[in-house]
Design a protein around this motif. Structure first.
Motif, PDB file in Angstrom:
ATOM      1  N   LYS A 132       3.285  -3.302  -6.756  1.00 25.93           N
ATOM      2  CA  LYS A 132       4.725  -3.571  -6.864  1.00 25.93           C
ATOM      3  C   LYS A 132       5.556  -2.455  -6.233  1.00 25.93           C
ATOM      4  O   LYS A 132       6.417  -2.703  -5.384  1.00 25.93           O
ATOM      5  CB  LYS A 132       5.136  -3.729  -8.332  1.00 25.93           C
ATOM      6  N   SER A 133       5.314  -1.238  -6.680  1.00 27.10           N
ATOM      7  CA  SER A 133       6.108  -0.099  -6.202  1.00 27.10           C
ATOM      8  C   SER A 133       5.870   0.176  -4.725  1.00 27.10           C
ATOM      9  O   SER A 133       6.799   0.531  -3.990  1.00 27.10           O
ATOM     10  CB  SER A 133       5.797   1.157  -7.026  1.00 27.10           C
TER      11      SER A 133
ATOM     12  N   ASN B 150       8.902  -0.071  -2.203  1.00 24.03           N
ATOM     13  CA  ASN B 150       9.292   1.121  -1.460  1.00 24.03           C
ATOM     14  C   ASN B 150       9.354   0.842   0.035  1.00 24.03           C
ATOM     15  O   ASN B 150      10.267   1.306   0.725  1.00 24.03           O
ATOM     16  CB  ASN B 150       8.311   2.263  -1.739  1.00 24.03           C
ATOM     17  N   ALA B 151       8.375   0.110   0.532  1.00 23.08           N
ATOM     18  CA  ALA B 151       8.349  -0.226   1.955  1.00 23.08           C
ATOM     19  C   ALA B 151       9.513  -1.143   2.318  1.00 23.08           C
ATOM     20  O   ALA B 151      10.158  -0.980   3.358  1.00 23.08           O
ATOM     21  CB  ALA B 151       7.017  -0.884   2.319  1.00 23.08           C
TER      22      ALA B 151
ATOM     23  N   ILE C  93       0.686  -4.295   3.469  1.00 19.62           N
ATOM     24  CA  ILE C  93       2.018  -3.993   2.953  1.00 19.62           C
ATOM     25  C   ILE C  93       3.080  -4.497   3.929  1.00 19.62           C
ATOM     26  O   ILE C  93       4.093  -5.075   3.525  1.00 19.62           O
ATOM     27  CB  ILE C  93       2.194  -2.474   2.723  1.00 19.62           C
ATOM     28  N   GLU C  94       2.828  -4.306   5.217  1.00 16.16           N
ATOM     29  CA  GLU C  94       3.778  -4.755   6.237  1.00 16.16           C
ATOM     30  C   GLU C  94       3.949  -6.266   6.185  1.00 16.16           C
ATOM     31  O   GLU C  94       5.074  -6.781   6.322  1.00 16.16           O
ATOM     32  CB  GLU C  94       3.298  -4.328   7.625  1.00 16.16           C
ATOM     33  N   GLU C  95       2.865  -6.987   5.991  1.00 16.35           N
ATOM     34  CA  GLU C  95       2.939  -8.448   5.912  1.00 16.35           C
ATOM     35  C   GLU C  95       3.718  -8.886   4.680  1.00 16.35           C
ATOM     36  O   GLU C  95       4.483  -9.857   4.732  1.00 16.35           O
ATOM     37  CB  GLU C  95       1.530  -9.040   5.896  1.00 16.35           C
ATOM     38  N   CYS C  96       3.518  -8.190   3.570  1.00 15.82           N
ATOM     39  CA  CYS C  96       4.258  -8.505   2.346  1.00 15.82           C
ATOM     40  C   CYS C  96       5.756  -8.296   2.553  1.00 15.82           C
ATOM     41  O   CYS C  96       6.576  -9.139   2.161  1.00 15.82           O
ATOM     42  CB  CYS C  96       3.771  -7.626   1.185  1.00 15.82           C
TER      43      CYS C  96
END
Length: 201
Positions: free
Chosen positions: A39-40, A44-45, A180-183
């Motif tokens: 989640k964090s 953050n990203a 993370i980038e895809e999310c």
């Protein structure tokens, strides 16, 4: 009741004024999921990406809030409910301030999340950070699962306390299969131009 002698004070500067000044539409982006789900990390990203695109944002993290305004609360069901209730009220203030608020809270009970949804309506965007319990335990960045399995932590979500998955979240990201980038891109794609105030004039 404690509020019976109170009167809401209206201000001359409104949410609309602040949104116009910031050229954005305020919302509460609510990240829910198990401990260790990411989640964090995702929030953050996303926060950084939105900031770089010129949006005024703020990120509320569960641990950070418990170090301050909610430092008097434990992890019983009752305290968890109060924790989320307070965050919902804080969220209302940020939205009135015209800010895009990212809130990262396990928030294990559907009932508590739905109370905030009913209060905020379309300003509430539920983001389910979906990750299998087994993967969260493998990550265990704070060694919390290890302590919970050893009986050192009581009322731990997913182990000795329930987590109720969202039934109809606006967005679901899978941190076990997506980067993370895809999310982040998935969330931004959902938001589209909805965070730009010009589209709401």
């Amino acid at each position: 009741m404690a509020t019976e002698n109170l009167t809401w004070h209206s201000t001359n500067v409104t949410r609309v004024d602040r949104e116009k000044l910031l050229n954005q539409k305020s919302k509460l982006l609510w990240f829910t999921g198990l401990s260790g789900s990411g989640k964090s990390t995702v929030a953050n990203a996303l926060d950084k990406s939105l900031n770089e695109s010129g949006k005024l944002t703020y990120l509320l993290d569960g641990d950070n809030v418990r170090c301050g305004i909610n430092s008097d609360l434990g992890f019983s069901i009752e305290d968890r409910k109060e924790n989320i209730r307070r965050i919902g009220e804080i969220g209302k203030l940020f939205i009135d301030g015209g800010i895009l608020l990212l809130a990262c809270f396990i928030s294990p009970l559907k009932e508590d999340r739905e109370i905030i949804r009913k209060t905020l309506g379309e300003d509430f965007v539920e983001i389910f950070v979906d990750c299998p319990l087994e993967e969260c335990e493998k990550r265990d960045p704070k060694s919390l699962y290890k302590k919970a399995r050893a009986g050192e932590i009581k009322n731990f979500t997913g182990i000795t306390s329930p987590y109720e998955k969202p039934e109809n979240p606006e967005i679901t990201v899978h941190t076990d299969t997506q980067s993370i980038e895809e999310c982040v891109e998935s969330i931004k794609a959902y938001l589209g131009s909805d965070t730009t105030e010009e589209d709401h004039k």
